[in-house]
Scaffold this motif. Structure first.
Motif, short mmCIF file in Angstrom:
data_model
loop_
_atom_site.label_atom_id
_atom_site.label_comp_id
_atom_site.label_asym_id
_atom_site.label_seq_id
_atom_site.Cartn_x
_atom_site.Cartn_y
_atom_site.Cartn_z
N THR B 39 0.84 -1.19 0.00
CA THR B 39 0.00 0.00 0.00
C THR B 39 0.88 1.24 0.00
OG1 THR B 39 -1.67 -1.19 1.24
CG2 THR B 39 -1.84 1.21 1.22
N ARG B 40 0.72 2.01 -1.05
CA ARG B 40 1.53 3.21 -1.23
C ARG B 40 1.16 4.25 -0.18
NH1 ARG B 40 1.87 7.77 -4.84
NH2 ARG B 40 -0.33 8.07 -4.35
N PRO B 42 1.36 8.21 0.20
CA PRO B 42 1.73 9.39 -0.56
C PRO B 42 2.72 10.26 0.20
CG PRO B 42 -0.66 9.16 -0.44
CD PRO B 42 -0.07 8.17 0.52
N GLN B 43 3.39 11.10 -0.55
CA GLN B 43 4.30 12.10 0.03
C GLN B 43 5.41 11.48 0.86
OE1 GLN B 43 1.56 14.63 2.01
NE2 GLN B 43 0.71 15.38 0.09
N GLY B 163 6.85 21.68 3.55
CA GLY B 163 5.90 22.37 2.69
C GLY B 163 4.55 22.61 3.34
N ALA B 164 4.34 22.09 4.51
CA ALA B 164 3.05 22.23 5.16
C ALA B 164 3.17 22.91 6.50
CB ALA B 164 2.42 20.85 5.36
N PRO B 165 3.22 24.22 6.51
CA PRO B 165 3.32 24.93 7.80
C PRO B 165 2.06 24.65 8.61
CG PRO B 165 2.84 26.46 6.01
CD PRO B 165 3.11 25.14 5.38
N GLU B 178 7.91 22.99 -2.65
CA GLU B 178 6.86 22.47 -3.53
C GLU B 178 7.50 21.59 -4.60
OE1 GLU B 178 3.43 23.03 -4.03
OE2 GLU B 178 3.10 23.45 -6.13
N PHE B 181 8.40 18.37 -3.23
CA PHE B 181 7.20 17.64 -2.88
C PHE B 181 6.64 16.88 -4.07
CE2 PHE B 181 2.56 18.10 -3.05
CZ PHE B 181 2.25 17.10 -2.16
N ASP C 587 -5.16 3.44 -4.61
CA ASP C 587 -5.07 3.77 -3.18
C ASP C 587 -6.46 3.80 -2.56
OD1 ASP C 587 -2.50 4.11 -3.89
OD2 ASP C 587 -2.37 6.25 -3.42
N PHE C 589 -8.67 5.00 0.95
CA PHE C 589 -8.63 5.86 2.13
C PHE C 589 -9.94 5.76 2.90
CE2 PHE C 589 -6.15 7.85 -1.24
CZ PHE C 589 -4.94 8.05 -0.61
N LEU C 629 -3.08 15.62 -5.46
CA LEU C 629 -2.39 15.92 -4.20
C LEU C 629 -1.45 14.79 -3.81
CD1 LEU C 629 -2.33 17.94 -1.76
CD2 LEU C 629 -3.96 16.40 -0.65
N PHE C 630 -1.90 13.57 -4.03
CA PHE C 630 -1.12 12.42 -3.59
C PHE C 630 -0.33 11.79 -4.72
CE2 PHE C 630 -4.37 11.60 0.01
CZ PHE C 630 -3.76 12.57 0.77
N ASP C 631 -0.34 12.43 -5.92
CA ASP C 631 0.41 11.87 -7.05
C ASP C 631 0.02 10.43 -7.31
OD1 ASP C 631 1.94 13.92 -8.03
OD2 ASP C 631 3.37 13.73 -6.36
N VAL C 632 -1.24 10.16 -7.32
CA VAL C 632 -1.68 8.78 -7.54
C VAL C 632 -1.40 8.42 -8.99
CG1 VAL C 632 -3.64 7.21 -7.51
CG2 VAL C 632 -3.46 9.04 -5.80
N PRO C 633 -0.71 7.30 -9.23
CA PRO C 633 -0.44 6.90 -10.61
C PRO C 633 -1.75 6.53 -11.32
CG PRO C 633 0.68 5.44 -9.03
CD PRO C 633 -0.20 6.36 -8.25
N LEU C 677 3.63 12.75 8.34
CA LEU C 677 2.38 12.80 7.59
C LEU C 677 1.22 12.98 8.56
CD1 LEU C 677 3.08 9.93 5.06
CD2 LEU C 677 3.36 12.38 4.72
N TRP C 679 -1.59 14.21 8.26
CA TRP C 679 -2.95 14.00 7.75
C TRP C 679 -3.37 12.54 7.69
CZ3 TRP C 679 -2.33 11.07 3.51
CH2 TRP C 679 -1.09 11.16 2.86
N ILE C 680 -2.47 11.65 8.09
CA ILE C 680 -2.87 10.25 8.26
C ILE C 680 -3.05 10.00 9.74
CG2 ILE C 680 -2.25 7.83 7.94
CD1 ILE C 680 -0.49 8.56 5.69
N LEU C 693 -5.63 3.91 4.29
CA LEU C 693 -5.13 4.98 5.14
C LEU C 693 -6.31 5.78 5.68
CD1 LEU C 693 -2.15 6.30 2.99
CD2 LEU C 693 -2.16 4.52 4.73
N PHE C 703 -3.00 21.03 5.63
CA PHE C 703 -1.87 20.71 4.77
C PHE C 703 -2.08 21.32 3.37
CE2 PHE C 703 -0.13 17.80 1.54
CZ PHE C 703 1.21 17.93 1.82
N GLY C 706 -1.68 24.97 3.41
CA GLY C 706 -0.26 25.32 3.43
C GLY C 706 0.34 25.23 2.04
N GLN C 707 -0.01 24.16 1.34
CA GLN C 707 0.48 23.97 -0.03
C GLN C 707 0.06 25.12 -0.92
OE1 GLN C 707 2.06 21.22 -1.70
NE2 GLN C 707 2.72 20.90 0.40
#
Lengths: 110, 183, 723
Positions: B39-40, B42-43, B163-165, B178, B181, C587, C589, C629-633, C677, C679-680, C693, C703, C706-707
């Motif tokens: 399970t990937r 992210p980030q 990148g996430a204040p 960024e 990221f 993915d 969630f 956001l998560f660069d999902v392939p 991370l 946000w998880i 997740l 997050f 912020g981005q």
């Protein structure tokens, strides 16, 4: 706990003294088993017992029961010390039928 | 579980990453799994392949080949996930290492293990505990605790989280972050 | 008794609880000094601590508590009034006992000196001659003309009124001696409380029986005891063996009986060693009524006493079942909850056999029906099982009363503290971990919020400040609010400080709310001088972090001059989350239900940005593409579902490929290496073994914000450069 055996003819007296608590219960049981199997005329001298917990009283009761089964009875020889008397009194062991005579004041033969 | 060298000989599990043969102390190995879906997450850096379900817990899997810069592991029938226990700041955690294949359990005599070369090895010298030789091939013995407790793994925030204040209205993140990221 | 006796650990643990109870009681008394039930509870706690202290070798505790107990007893007897001075002293005693309890091995000379100092203070509350007190206490029991207790003193305090006859049944656990408890010693204690007659009956193996274990305890001890003390005193004797051994204490008669009558009652018990309590009580009441008929008759001749005696008619006494209340205080888990677990386990067995039948008959419909029932049962069981972990938050609240009481004295402030909603239940873990943040916030409220009395008066406020702590349920959360009526937070000052600290650009255009948020930023403290109470380097940022670690939220609101409100929202439990499972590419969630507000859809043509806007009920809301956001392939589909969530009053949508459905997720924490991370909030293992997740939506929104901010900032910066 200390154990002393005294034999006069076919009469065996086991003198038990010191701390008769759970740590010594297994040893005491072994000694009582041996004494019981030696013959029907067994007397216990508990006058030197300094501390007695439930295991000691249970062993007395078990011994009395076993001897009753064999048609014999457990005698006390020597005085009843305060530690044993008090322990037997508060827990009701002195009123259990097989031990009533053991704890009765009158019987004393040693 | 990692036991330091005391005996005359030690047992190692050997595995391949690309053309290199690596070995890890058998005491660090908890189990070896066939390749399963990872399970990937992210980030995270690419060598952090994600997590796998090992009897109800999510165990992170590291692609050592990628981490060592030996290219990406192609998934084949031989691909395995080696689950290891690592010590890191007194804590023991469980991680998985992706290997092209797992070879065998080897016994190496302690005095036949040489210190790592200063340079020229396939991976960073501080990840290597020593070099052993078996059947005329050199085997790199990995220091599992060091490999998996390296800063890149244990503190990925260095590379990705800036990148996430956390407080809104405090925009001092730079464009460079960024870029990192999304790489 | 050996050093490693586990029962010592139990004593320490129980004493801690008793001390907490004592403290609660004392603080309640401060509000209502006339509450005699509280006095009684405090006394009992002290009594139990003393008894255990002697039993488990905490000699100094036993020595120290003796006089404290005596003083409390005098209060109980009405000989001493409840005064603030006395309460302060007793609170200090409570702290001291805790110190003694936690002292390694023998209490050192320092602690002994401290004991003596406190005992000196207590001496002022002790009667001049101990005998006088004993007499004063004994007098109520002498009212009854037939009471024959005179001349004998028992190791307990007399209850008002005539003595009572109790039946105590004690069936020791076979291995009771292994926990260091000798039944003979317990029975001796029981004997010390009154005139006792004991029947030892039940099994006793022969000496040569192969299964006879001389270290185990056999049989049952039935005790008939005539005592001036209460049933609780008798129960206290067995307090440390209650868990394993069967102990039953029932009052069978209010009034006295002669020794010979006691013997008769004991004889009535013969052969009933295995009988259930109802049968024994029946036998006892039969034996009693014969006796009582005779006694009543005798008493009837004493004409003026008759009326009073019939009021104490004994045969119905046992229906009042005095033991239930006492038992529930020692139970850690609500018995009803345990019962329902047991019931459900029974249901589970039935379902299992139904399933087997269905499988054997290859009846899919029947199996489907079982599946449905099983789902319902599983849900219910999960709720109940989680409920077992739930505790009322009031257990921590009471500690705060003490904290604020002591703090306000130190700071020279006057404050009324009120805690509401103490019965609100929360997961034990959450309760344990929310305490420190709450302490910090309360300290802040008192130290920085509430003004000194004179300043308050000058500001036209009552001299006494007010701090309210309240807890309540709201949705899937528990909301804790700390409200003070102090000086409030000066937003301008906060802003100035934030700029000074480099936390905020001087020209930043931010709302008041956002400025207040700065207080939670690391390295921020508005206190002008560092005081003892707060500002010890631990800032509100730590508070916020701790609360967020519990998946909670904290917010500040303040009106200058009128006060500050800190609101904390906490999830009910950390173990399970209710949410919707969504999929993006490969993915998956979980979006927690608490944040979810609805679903929408969108059709896409061409490129999308990570964040766009879309219309929802006439308003534009931001929509985040999780794929980007998560660069999902994988390829961007032309149709997406939008999961609409609400965070801090704002709607935010998240685009996903598919909404799979509702799921109850057991939260598994993610390895520490992913801690950046935020946000998880964890992972969950799905039915098929795959992993999802769990999204922490507020953190995710933060997050994304912020981005976006940094992206816009960067864009502005590059624009500035090109100009």
């Amino acid at each position: 706990m200390e154990l002393h055996q005294k034999r006069e003819g076919d009469r065996l007296t086991l003198a038990i003294s010191g701390k008769c608590t759970v740590e010594h219960a297994a040893a005491l049981r072994a000694a009582l088993l041996e004494a019981v199997s030696a013959g029907p005329k067994l007397g216990l001298d508990v006058s030197g017992v300094e501390e007695a917990d439930v295991t000691f009283l249970q062993l007395l009761l078990a011994t009395a029961l076993t001897m009753e089964r064999e048609g014999a009875s457990l005698r006390r020889s020597g005085a009843l010390c305060e530690a044993v008397r008090q322990a037997a009194h508060v827990s009701g062991f002195d009123q259990t039928p097989p031990l009533q005579t053991f704890f009765a004041d009158e019987e004393r033969d040693g | 579980m990692a036991v330091t060298a005391q005996a005359e000989s030690q047992r190692f599990l050997t595995m391949t990453l690309g053309h290199e043969i690596f070995a890890i102390d058998i005491f660090s190995v908890r189990e070896i799994l066939d390749y399963t879906d990872i399970t990937r997450i992210p980030q995270t850096p690419e060598f952090m392949r994600g997590v796998v379900n090992v009897r109800g817990s999510a165990v992170p899997v590291v692609d050592l080949r990628m981490k060592f810069g030996l290219g990406q592991v192609e998934r084949t029938l031989n691909t395995r996930i080696v689950i290891v226990e690592i010590r890191h700041d007194d804590a023991v955690s469980v991680m998985g290492a992706l290997a092209d294949s797992v070879k065998e359990v080897l016994e190496l005599e302690t005095d036949r293990i040489d210190p790592p070369p200063r340079m020229g090895a396939a991976v960073r010298a501080d990840f290597i505990r020593g070099i052993g030789k078996h059947a005329d091939r050199f085997i790199l013995i990995l220091d599992v605790d060091k490999v998996f407790s390296s800063d890149e793994i244990q503190d990925m925030s260095q590379m990705f989280a800036e990148g996430a204040p956390s407080a809104p209205g405090a925009p001092f993140a730079s464009a460079q972050v960024e870029e990192e990221f999304v790489r | 008794m050996s050093e490693i006796d586990p029962s010592i650990a139990i004593y320490v643990e129980e004493t801690r609880e008793l001390l907490a109870e004592l403290e609660r009681g004392l603080l309640d008394l401060e509000n209502d000094p006339s509450d005699m039930e509280r006095v009684d509870a405090c006394f009992r706690a002290m009594h139990t601590i003393k008894g255990g202290g002697a039993m488990f070798g905490f000699e100094e505790i036993s020595r120290f508590t003796h006089d404290v107990e005596t003083v409390l007893d005098r209060v109980r007897a009405g000989a001493l009034p409840v005064t603030r001075e006395l309460l302060t002293l007793t609170l200090a005693a409570k702290d001291h006992i805790l110190a003694l309890l936690e002292a390694p091995a023998e209490a050192g000379p320092d602690l002994r000196e401290a004991s003596d100092a406190l005992l000196d203070s207590f001496a002022a509350f002790l009667p001049e001659a101990r005998e006088e007190a004993a007499e004063a206490q004994a007098s109520p029991s002498q009212q009854h003309p037939t009471a024959t207790l005179d001349g004998e003193t028992y190791a307990c305090e007399a209850e008002p009124g005539p003595p009572s006859i109790y039946w105590v049944r004690f069936r020791p656990a076979p291995r009771i001696l292994h926990s260091g408890n000798d039944p003979v010693r317990l029975l001796a204690e029981c004997d010390g409380l009154g005139r006792a007659r004991v029947l030892r009956h039940g099994p006793m193996p022969d000496l040569d029986a192969p299964d006879f274990d001389p270290e185990e305890t056999y049989g049952v001890f039935d005790v008939i005891v005539r005592t001036p003390c209460g049933g609780n005193d008798l129960r206290d004797v067995f307090i440390f063996v209650d868990g394993d051994s069967d102990v039953l204490v029932e009052r069978i008669h209010r009034g006295t009986l002669r020794d010979a009558d006691l013997d008769e009652l004991v004889r009535a018990l013969a052969g009933l060693d295995a009988a259930p309590p109802e049968v024994v009580l029946d036998a006892l009441s039969q034996a009693l009524s014969a006796k009582l008929a005779f006694i009543t008759e005798a008493k009837a001749r004493v004409a003026e006493k008759t009326a009073r005696l019939t009021g104490a008619e004994p045969s119905k006494q046992r229906q009042t079942a005095p033991s239930t209340a006492a038992a529930s205080t020692t139970l850690r888990v609500d018995a009803a909850r345990l019962d329902s677990v047991v019931n459900m386990a029974g249901e589970l067995v039935i379902l299992q056999s139904r399933l087997r039948q269905a499988v054997q008959a290859r009846d899919l419909d029947a199996a489907a029906a079982v599946d449905e029932d099983l789902e319902r049962l599983t849900d219910a069981m999960r709720d109940v099982a989680l409920g077992l972990r739930m505790l009322p938050i009031g257990t921590v609240f009471s500690q705060f009363t003490r904290l604020l009481r002591d703090l306000s004295a130190t700071l020279g402030k006057e404050v009324d503290f009120e805690a509401r909603g103490g019965d609100t239940e929360l997961d034990k873990t959450v309760i344990d971990r929310i305490k420190d943040p709450l302490v910090h916030i309360l300290r802040n409220s008192l130290d920085h919020g509430v003004e000194p009395p004179d300043a308050r008066e000058a500001a036209g406020k009552p001299r006494r400040g007010r701090i309210t702590l309240s807890a309540s349920h709201s949705g899937g959360n528990v909301v804790i609010a700390i409200v003070d009526d102090g000086r409030g937070i000066d937003v301008a000052a906060v802003r100035k400080k934030a700029v000074e600290r480099g936390l905020l650009p001087a020209d930043a255009d931010v709302s008041e709310k956002e400025i207040l948020e700065m207080i939670f930023a690391p390295g921020f403290s508005t206190a002008e001088k560092i005081s003892d109470i707060s500002g010890r380097g631990v800032g509100m940022d730590v508070v916020k972090r701790n609360i967020e670690a519990l998946r909670g939220m904290v917010e500040l609101e303040s009106v200058l001059g009128q006060g500050t409100t800190v609101t904390i929202k906490l999830p009910l439990t950390l173990a399970i989350i209710d949410g919707f499972s969504v999929v993006v590419g490969g993915d998956s969630f979980i979006v927690p239900l608490v944040n979810l507000r609805g679903f929408q859809e969108r059709f896409l043509a061409g490129e999308t940005r990570t964040v766009e806007n879309m219309e929802r009920m006439g308003e534009l809301i931001p929509v985040v593409s999780l794929r980007r956001l998560f660069d999902v392939p994988g390829d961007q589909p032309g149709y997406e579902r939008v999961v609409v969530t609400e965070v801090e009053g704002e709607m935010v949508g998240f685009c996903v490929d598919k909404v799979v459905g509702r799921q109850q997720a057991v939260i598994k924490s993610l390895d520490d290496c992913y801690r950046h991370l935020k946000w998880i909030s964890g992972t969950t293992i799905n039915g098929d073994g795959s992993i999802s997740l769990i999204l922490d939506v507020p953190q995710l929104v933060r997050f994304v914000r912020g981005q976006e901010d940094s992206r816009l900032h960067a864009a502005r910066a590059s624009r500035t450069l090109t100009q």
